[in-house]
Design an enzyme around this catalytic site. Structure first.
Site, PDB file in Angstrom:
ATOM      1  N   THR A   1       0.819  -1.207   0.000  1.00 22.01           N
ATOM      2  CA  THR A   1       0.000   0.000   0.000  1.00 22.01           C
ATOM      3  C   THR A   1       0.860   1.267   0.000  1.00 22.01           C
ATOM      4  OG1 THR A   1      -1.453   1.273   1.468  1.00 22.01           O
ATOM      5  CG2 THR A   1      -0.115  -0.384   2.519  1.00 22.01           C
ATOM      6  N   ASP A   2       0.280   2.363  -0.474  1.00 19.21           N
ATOM      7  CA  ASP A   2       0.974   3.652  -0.392  1.00 19.21           C
ATOM      8  C   ASP A   2       1.041   4.165   1.056  1.00 19.21           C
ATOM      9  OD1 ASP A   2      -1.718   4.318  -0.040  1.00 19.21           O
ATOM     10  OD2 ASP A   2      -1.746   5.927  -1.527  1.00 19.21           O
ATOM     11  N   GLU A   3       0.229   3.564   1.954  1.00 17.80           N
ATOM     12  CA  GLU A   3       0.158   4.088   3.323  1.00 17.80           C
ATOM     13  C   GLU A   3       1.465   3.912   4.091  1.00 17.80           C
ATOM     14  OE1 GLU A   3      -3.537   3.346   5.367  1.00 17.80           O
ATOM     15  OE2 GLU A   3      -4.610   3.090   3.479  1.00 17.80           O
TER      16      GLU A   3
ATOM     17  N   LYS B   1       2.188  -3.438   7.348  1.00 15.76           N
ATOM     18  CA  LYS B   1       2.483  -3.593   5.917  1.00 15.76           C
ATOM     19  C   LYS B   1       3.936  -3.178   5.638  1.00 15.76           C
ATOM     20  CE  LYS B   1       0.139  -4.700   2.952  1.00 15.76           C
ATOM     21  NZ  LYS B   1      -0.223  -6.039   2.409  1.00 15.76           N
TER      22      LYS B   1
ATOM     23  N   TYR C   1      -1.934  -0.678  10.993  1.00 13.08           N
ATOM     24  CA  TYR C   1      -2.047  -1.311   9.665  1.00 13.08           C
ATOM     25  C   TYR C   1      -0.826  -0.990   8.815  1.00 13.08           C
ATOM     26  CZ  TYR C   1      -3.317  -1.731   4.726  1.00 13.08           C
ATOM     27  OH  TYR C   1      -3.297  -2.015   3.376  1.00 13.08           O
TER      28      TYR C   1
HETATM   29  P1  NAD Z   1      -9.507  -7.605   2.087  1.00 15.99           P
HETATM   30  O1  NAD Z   1      -9.519  -7.294   3.544  1.00 15.99           O
HETATM   31  O2  NAD Z   1     -10.730  -7.351   1.273  1.00 15.99           O
HETATM   32  O3  NAD Z   1      -9.124  -9.150   1.859  1.00 15.99           O
HETATM   33  C1  NAD Z   1      -8.120  -9.781   2.569  1.00 15.99           C
HETATM   34  C2  NAD Z   1      -8.237 -11.271   2.285  1.00 15.99           C
HETATM   35  O4  NAD Z   1      -7.156 -11.933   2.974  1.00 15.99           O
HETATM   36  C3  NAD Z   1      -9.527 -11.906   2.791  1.00 15.99           C
HETATM   37  O5  NAD Z   1     -10.036 -12.815   1.838  1.00 15.99           O
HETATM   38  C4  NAD Z   1      -9.094 -12.648   4.051  1.00 15.99           C
HETATM   39  O6  NAD Z   1      -9.923 -13.774   4.356  1.00 15.99           O
HETATM   40  C5  NAD Z   1      -7.682 -13.047   3.694  1.00 15.99           C
HETATM   41  N1  NAD Z   1      -6.817 -13.295   4.850  1.00 15.99           N
HETATM   42  C6  NAD Z   1      -6.713 -12.532   5.963  1.00 15.99           C
HETATM   43  N2  NAD Z   1      -5.799 -13.084   6.792  1.00 15.99           N
HETATM   44  C7  NAD Z   1      -5.314 -14.186   6.162  1.00 15.99           C
HETATM   45  C8  NAD Z   1      -4.324 -15.143   6.490  1.00 15.99           C
HETATM   46  N3  NAD Z   1      -3.668 -15.108   7.651  1.00 15.99           N
HETATM   47  N4  NAD Z   1      -4.051 -16.117   5.591  1.00 15.99           N
HETATM   48  C9  NAD Z   1      -4.736 -16.206   4.411  1.00 15.99           C
HETATM   49  N5  NAD Z   1      -5.681 -15.336   4.068  1.00 15.99           N
HETATM   50  C10 NAD Z   1      -5.963 -14.320   4.929  1.00 15.99           C
HETATM   51  O7  NAD Z   1      -8.263  -6.816   1.511  1.00 15.99           O
HETATM   52  P2  NAD Z   1      -8.063  -6.109   0.083  1.00 15.99           P
HETATM   53  O8  NAD Z   1      -8.625  -4.744   0.168  1.00 15.99           O
HETATM   54  O9  NAD Z   1      -8.483  -7.033  -0.971  1.00 15.99           O
HETATM   55  O10 NAD Z   1      -6.482  -5.953   0.085  1.00 15.99           O
HETATM   56  C11 NAD Z   1      -5.648  -6.986  -0.454  1.00 15.99           C
HETATM   57  C12 NAD Z   1      -4.203  -6.583  -0.310  1.00 15.99           C
HETATM   58  O11 NAD Z   1      -3.985  -5.356  -0.987  1.00 15.99           O
HETATM   59  C13 NAD Z   1      -3.770  -6.336   1.138  1.00 15.99           C
HETATM   60  O12 NAD Z   1      -2.469  -6.830   1.297  1.00 15.99           O
HETATM   61  C14 NAD Z   1      -3.787  -4.822   1.269  1.00 15.99           C
HETATM   62  O13 NAD Z   1      -2.840  -4.387   2.226  1.00 15.99           O
HETATM   63  C15 NAD Z   1      -3.391  -4.401  -0.134  1.00 15.99           C
HETATM   64  N6  NAD Z   1      -3.907  -3.086  -0.565  1.00 15.99           N
HETATM   65  C16 NAD Z   1      -5.233  -2.789  -0.435  1.00 15.99           C
HETATM   66  C17 NAD Z   1      -5.686  -1.550  -0.896  1.00 15.99           C
HETATM   67  C18 NAD Z   1      -7.149  -1.181  -0.807  1.00 15.99           C
HETATM   68  O14 NAD Z   1      -7.499  -0.021  -1.086  1.00 15.99           O
HETATM   69  N7  NAD Z   1      -8.050  -2.080  -0.470  1.00 15.99           N
HETATM   70  C19 NAD Z   1      -4.800  -0.628  -1.459  1.00 15.99           C
HETATM   71  C20 NAD Z   1      -3.445  -0.991  -1.582  1.00 15.99           C
HETATM   72  C21 NAD Z   1      -3.013  -2.235  -1.123  1.00 15.99           C
HETATM   73  P1  TYD Z   2     -10.803   3.800   4.160  1.00 14.66           P
HETATM   74  O1  TYD Z   2     -11.751   3.407   3.075  1.00 14.66           O
HETATM   75  O2  TYD Z   2     -10.938   3.164   5.506  1.00 14.66           O
HETATM   76  O3  TYD Z   2      -9.328   3.648   3.582  1.00 14.66           O
HETATM   77  P2  TYD Z   2      -7.886   4.141   4.211  1.00 14.66           P
HETATM   78  O4  TYD Z   2      -8.083   4.515   5.625  1.00 14.66           O
HETATM   79  O5  TYD Z   2      -7.063   2.917   4.057  1.00 14.66           O
HETATM   80  O6  TYD Z   2      -7.467   5.285   3.345  1.00 14.66           O
HETATM   81  O7  TYD Z   2     -10.952   5.374   4.367  1.00 14.66           O
HETATM   82  C1  TYD Z   2     -10.745   6.286   3.297  1.00 14.66           C
HETATM   83  C2  TYD Z   2     -10.841   7.682   3.869  1.00 14.66           C
HETATM   84  O8  TYD Z   2     -12.189   7.922   4.311  1.00 14.66           O
HETATM   85  C3  TYD Z   2      -9.974   7.895   5.100  1.00 14.66           C
HETATM   86  O9  TYD Z   2      -9.453   9.233   5.077  1.00 14.66           O
HETATM   87  C4  TYD Z   2     -10.923   7.732   6.271  1.00 14.66           C
HETATM   88  C5  TYD Z   2     -12.238   8.237   5.712  1.00 14.66           C
HETATM   89  N1  TYD Z   2     -13.469   7.589   6.254  1.00 14.66           N
HETATM   90  C6  TYD Z   2     -14.529   8.396   6.680  1.00 14.66           C
HETATM   91  O10 TYD Z   2     -14.476   9.654   6.643  1.00 14.66           O
HETATM   92  N2  TYD Z   2     -15.653   7.772   7.155  1.00 14.66           N
HETATM   93  C7  TYD Z   2     -15.763   6.421   7.232  1.00 14.66           C
HETATM   94  O11 TYD Z   2     -16.815   5.910   7.708  1.00 14.66           O
HETATM   95  C8  TYD Z   2     -14.674   5.608   6.761  1.00 14.66           C
HETATM   96  C9  TYD Z   2     -14.733   4.106   6.820  1.00 14.66           C
HETATM   97  C10 TYD Z   2     -13.543   6.247   6.274  1.00 14.66           C
END
Ligand code: NAD
Ligand code: TYD
Length: 354
Positions: free
Chosen positions: A134-136, A164, A160
């Site tokens: 992630t960019d975070e 990561k 989180y």
């Molecule tokens: P998500 O929370 O929707 O899905 C996570 C999945 O991992 C689920 O299916 C869960 O059951 C599985 N899981 C959790 N713990 C596990 C374990 N110990 N072993 C095997 N499986 C396990 O997450 P996502 O949003 O699909 O994100 C996927 C990846 O991308 C993550 O690594 C996250 O850090 C990264 N990412 C997400 C975003 C975003 O905006 N969602 C952005 C950048 C990077």
């Molecule tokens: P989120 O979707 O949780 O992603 P991340 O925290 O990983 O960026 O949140 C996106 C942005 O929206 C973040 O600045 C937090 C804000 N947010 C709200 O204002 N209200 C909400 O109920 C949630 C879940 C997030």
């Protein structure tokens, strides 16, 4: 050429989009997922009888299981999506983030290294382990700071992002120390089909649909960069195929927006598609801020564009419309994921924000 890819966390949001895309492209997928609250095998119901898809229920921290899967399926590549992924949950209960994101990634690397060492030279030359991050990890930007490049120092601020960042460092160390053929991508906020509605965009769509408050943390001026999930999956596939071993690539949508603008955009699409609730902006409700809330993320994507020729296909305007339409068109999926555990989380996170 068709490959066998071990995907971890493939029943989650981005993972299931990736699995569907890669099976359609002809790859064989072995999906290892622990099925936490965020994992939903229903996302992949269409692959039930597909010989190119195998599901295994288990955690990436289970090294004995990993060793067995490597020996049995002999994957050409691993793509590690498995993670605890929600910042607010990491504030309430950080321990699972360490178990999965840090210890789990370590065990996956460890098992993959043993497998890699046993391969012949041709298979070693083909093998890749791709870590999805992630960019975070880069920290928070001021309004005039330059976007994150791949050389920006890590400054994670939440449990989180710290977990990561730790996993990214382990991937780097396995490449540097043991010569593991790793790839890492750091992507901005994704949105699209199958995202669990604890995250901002699906939460706001579903609350707007149900006439519930649209919770804005703090002043609503925190900025995120948004990328449609299909574009992220394309980028991962491209890096896996053409990325330089040991390198990291930033991925983003060149779509920086304040949260309030994201929510207002969703409201205006909802006004059109669900006029009964218009104007949906009347549901906007300011709530207590997230502790340590990062102010701004922005991603410099020059490298992946220049070196690999990647470009996002969706703009925010087109992607967010598709996404709203998807949530309105899939009430059975929504009903399934918003029962049980989901309700518990909504009361834990929002009842105390007032
Ligand atoms: P998500 O929370 O929707 O899905 C996570 C999945 O991992 C689920 O299916 C869960 O059951 C599985 N899981 C959790 N713990 C596990 C374990 N110990 N072993 C095997 N499986 C396990 O997450 P996502 O949003 O699909 O994100 C996927 C990846 O991308 C993550 O690594 C996250 O850090 C990264 N990412 C997400 C975003 C975003 O905006 N969602 C952005 C950048 C990077
Ligand atoms: P989120 O979707 O949780 O992603 P991340 O925290 O990983 O960026 O949140 C996106 C942005 O929206 C973040 O600045 C937090 C804000 N947010 C709200 O204002 N209200 C909400 O109920 C949630 C879940 C997030």
């Amino acid at each position: 050429m068709s490959r066998t890819i071990l995907v971890t966390g493939g029943a989650g949001f981005i993972g299931s989009n990736f699995v569907l895309q890669r099976v359609a492209a002809g790859d064989r997928i072995l999906n290892l997922d622990k099925l936490t609250y965020a994992g939903n095998p229903g996302n992949l119901a269409a692959l039930k009888d597909n010989p190119g898809y195998v599901f295994v229920h288990g955690g990436i921290e289970d090294e004995a299981l990993l060793t067995r899967l490597f020996a049995q399926h002999k994957p050409d590549a691993v793509v590690n999506f498995a993670a605890e992924s929600h910042v607010d949950r990491s504030i309430v209960s950080p321990e699972e983030f360490i178990t999965t994101n840090v210890v789990g990634t370590f065990r996956l690397l460890h098992a993959a290294l043993a497998y890699y060492r046993g391969l012949d030279a041709a298979a070693q030359a083909r093998f890749r382990i791709h870590h999805v991050s992630t960019d975070e990890v880069y920290g928070s930007l001021g309004p005039d700071d330059a976007a994150f490049t791949e050389s920006k120092a890590y400054e994670p601020n939440s449990p989180y992002s710290a977990s990561k960042a730790s996993s990214d460092h382990l991937v780097r160390a396995y490449q540097h120390t043991y010569g593991m053929p790793t790839l890492t991508t750091n992507c901005s906020n994704n949105y699209g089909p199958y995202q669990f509605p604890e995250k901002l965009i699906p939460l706001v769509i579903l609350n707007a649909l149900n006439g519930r408050p649209l919770p804005i943390y703090g002043d609503g001026m925190n900025v995120r960069d948004w990328l449609y999930v299909g574009d992220h999956c394309d980028a991962i596939a491209l890096v896996l195929e053409k990325g330089v071993v040991g390198e990291t690539y930033n991925i983003g949508g060149d779509s920086e927006m304040a949260n309030l603008d994201v929510v207002r955009t969703i409201c205006s699409i909802m006004d059109e598609l669900h006029p009964a609730g218009a104007p949906h902006t009347q549901l906007i409700t300011y709530v207590k801020d997230r502790p340590g809330h990062d102010r701004r993320y922005a991603v410099d994507t020059a490298r992946i564009k220049r070196e690999l020729g990647w470009r996002p296909r969706e703009s925010f305007a087109s992607g967010i419309r598709r996404t709203v339409e998807w949530y309105l068109g899939n009430p059975a999926w929504v009903a399934e994921v918003t029962s049980g555990e989901y309700r518990k989380w909504i009361s834990t996170n929002y009842e105390t924000r007032g």
